[in-house]
Design a protein around this motif. Structure first.
Motif, short mmCIF file in Angstrom:
data_model
loop_
_atom_site.label_atom_id
_atom_site.label_comp_id
_atom_site.label_asym_id
_atom_site.label_seq_id
_atom_site.Cartn_x
_atom_site.Cartn_y
_atom_site.Cartn_z
N ARG A 88 -29.64 5.37 -48.87
CA ARG A 88 -28.99 4.20 -48.23
C ARG A 88 -27.50 4.42 -47.71
N PHE A 89 -27.18 4.18 -46.75
CA PHE A 89 -25.83 4.32 -46.29
C PHE A 89 -24.98 3.23 -45.64
N GLU A 90 -23.74 3.26 -46.21
CA GLU A 90 -23.04 1.90 -45.61
C GLU A 90 -21.57 2.56 -45.07
N THR A 91 -21.06 2.19 -44.03
CA THR A 91 -19.63 2.42 -43.30
C THR A 91 -18.53 1.83 -44.14
N ARG A 92 -17.79 2.31 -44.65
CA ARG A 92 -16.70 1.45 -45.15
C ARG A 92 -15.30 1.73 -44.75
N MET A 93 -14.37 1.25 -45.15
CA MET A 93 -12.84 1.69 -44.69
C MET A 93 -12.45 2.50 -45.77
N GLY A 94 -12.16 3.81 -45.64
CA GLY A 94 -11.64 4.53 -46.49
C GLY A 94 -12.52 4.97 -47.70
N ASP A 95 -12.11 5.81 -48.67
CA ASP A 95 -13.00 6.64 -49.36
C ASP A 95 -13.59 5.61 -50.63
N GLY A 96 -13.00 4.51 -50.74
CA GLY A 96 -13.54 3.35 -51.56
C GLY A 96 -12.84 3.48 -52.90
N SER A 97 -11.81 4.22 -53.09
CA SER A 97 -10.88 4.45 -54.28
C SER A 97 -10.02 3.22 -54.04
N LYS A 133 -3.37 5.76 -42.90
CA LYS A 133 -2.85 7.07 -43.06
C LYS A 133 -3.99 8.08 -42.40
N ARG A 134 -5.23 7.57 -42.46
CA ARG A 134 -6.15 8.41 -41.89
C ARG A 134 -5.96 8.54 -40.35
N LEU A 135 -5.55 7.39 -39.77
CA LEU A 135 -5.17 7.44 -38.48
C LEU A 135 -4.21 8.66 -37.93
N LEU A 136 -3.24 8.69 -38.96
CA LEU A 136 -2.31 9.78 -38.62
C LEU A 136 -2.80 11.17 -38.44
N THR A 137 -4.01 11.26 -39.20
CA THR A 137 -4.52 12.81 -39.09
C THR A 137 -5.56 12.62 -37.60
N GLY A 138 -5.65 11.66 -37.10
CA GLY A 138 -6.69 11.79 -36.14
C GLY A 138 -8.14 11.61 -36.53
N GLU A 139 -8.27 11.12 -37.58
CA GLU A 139 -9.66 10.74 -38.29
C GLU A 139 -9.97 9.29 -38.05
N SER A 140 -11.26 9.20 -38.24
CA SER A 140 -12.02 7.81 -38.15
C SER A 140 -11.38 6.98 -39.19
N LEU A 141 -11.18 5.55 -38.99
CA LEU A 141 -10.65 4.58 -39.98
C LEU A 141 -11.75 4.58 -40.81
N PHE A 142 -12.89 4.82 -40.83
CA PHE A 142 -14.21 4.76 -41.67
C PHE A 142 -14.55 5.97 -42.05
N MET A 143 -15.24 5.87 -43.42
CA MET A 143 -16.21 7.08 -43.91
C MET A 143 -17.36 6.24 -44.14
N THR A 144 -18.41 7.27 -44.37
CA THR A 144 -19.62 6.80 -44.71
C THR A 144 -20.20 7.09 -46.07
N HIS A 145 -20.64 6.10 -46.80
CA HIS A 145 -21.18 6.36 -48.15
C HIS A 145 -22.66 6.20 -48.25
N PHE A 146 -23.04 7.47 -48.65
CA PHE A 146 -24.47 7.75 -48.98
C PHE A 146 -24.88 7.57 -50.31
N SER A 147 -25.87 6.46 -50.60
CA SER A 147 -26.16 6.37 -52.13
C SER A 147 -27.78 6.66 -52.22
N ASN A 148 -28.05 6.95 -53.28
CA ASN A 148 -29.60 6.98 -53.88
C ASN A 148 -29.85 5.69 -54.34
N ALA A 149 -30.87 4.83 -53.64
CA ALA A 149 -31.05 3.61 -54.01
C ALA A 149 -32.39 3.86 -54.66
N GLY A 150 -32.92 4.84 -54.70
CA GLY A 150 -34.42 5.12 -55.43
C GLY A 150 -34.37 5.25 -56.91
N LYS A 151 -35.49 5.66 -57.29
CA LYS A 151 -35.65 5.95 -58.84
C LYS A 151 -36.04 7.34 -58.85
N ALA A 152 -35.79 8.14 -57.90
CA ALA A 152 -36.00 9.92 -57.96
C ALA A 152 -35.00 10.43 -57.33
#
Length: 248
Positions: free
Chosen positions: A43-52, A65-84
């Motif tokens: 499962r994935f979710e777009t969030r503002m920053g790295d989550g820290s 700060k990410r805007l200064l590097t020319g990167e997107s405001l957002f990062m994508t978090h991919f998580s394993n929501a399953g049981k394997a």
């Protein structure tokens, strides 16, 4: 916050990608747009920053700060929501090498070019590192604003072409500014003029060189994307001019 422990597999040779193997509950964070595929339990979710960062102000500061590097405001978090175990694959938008780096084994910090970061274990902090040296500040361009990765887990950076790893022991290394991928703490970094006026104008190596001094590890790429794009543009422009000349 301790980083999640990741398993992975590097795929390919000249145009590599990385497949992250997530156990249930594990998460990997990535730049927007670098995901290739994922299996059913991801499962994935777009969030503002790295989550820290905690709180809205912290998130906004990190995003700024990410805007200064020319990167997107957002990062994508991919998580394993399953049981394997489930898998998610990432790759950069141009051919090259994927470099896995255990941050805990290099002092917990890594400085890299602003477009080199690919993905990392959840818990890794992605910030910026200003080069305060006069040369870098005066000339700007590549190397003035760098990304800083902080944590104890795996991070993956991308290098164009072949990656060369150099170990410096109180030594100095000079290289094309675009060829630098990343370096560890203990390395002092600056940008300076390449040499005399004649060499800068007619040598074909550009007017600036990066200088790295100290003790630590440096990763170098053999084919920076900027150099590849320049060659493609030149070849396309010449081809168009030849067609126009032939049509007269």
């Amino acid at each position: 916050m301790p980083s999640h422990t990741l398993d992975y597999e590097i795929l390919g040779t000249s145009a590599q990608s990385v497949e992250i193997i997530l156990d249930p509950g594990e998460t990997v964070i990535a730049e927007a747009g670098v995901m290739n595929y994922m299996t059913e339990g991801i499962r994935f979710e777009t969030r503002m920053g790295d989550g820290s960062a905690s709180g809205m102000l912290g998130k906004l500061w990190g995003a700024g700060k990410r805007l200064l590097t020319g990167e997107s405001l957002f990062m994508t978090h991919f998580s394993n929501a399953g049981k394997a175990q489930h898998r998610v694959g990432f790759a950069a938008p141009y051919p090259g090498t994927v470099v896995p780096i255990e941050l805990g084994q290099v002092g917990g910090r890594l400085i890299c070019q602003k477009d080199a970061f690919l993905c990392a274990a959840y818990g890794t902090q992605i910030g910026i590192s200003f080069n305060k040296r006069l040369g870098a500040g005066f000339f700007g361009g590549e190397g003035f604003i760098l990304q800083k990765l902080k944590g104890d887990g795996l991070a993956f950076v991308h290098a164009g072409g072949t990656v060369i790893r150099k170990e410096l022991n109180n030594e100095t290394l000079r290289l094309d500014t675009g060829c630098l991928v990343a370096f560890t703490t203990g390395i002092d970094y600056d940008i300076a003029l390449a040499g005399g006026l004649k060499s800068m104008l007619f040598g074909g190596e550009g007017i600036l060189l990066a200088t790295l001094k100290g003790t630590g590890t440096v990763w170098i790429q053999s084919l920076p994307f900027s150099r590849l794009a320049e060659r493609i543009y030149d070849a396309t422009f010449r081809a168009r001019e030849e067609v126009r000349a032939g049509g007269k």
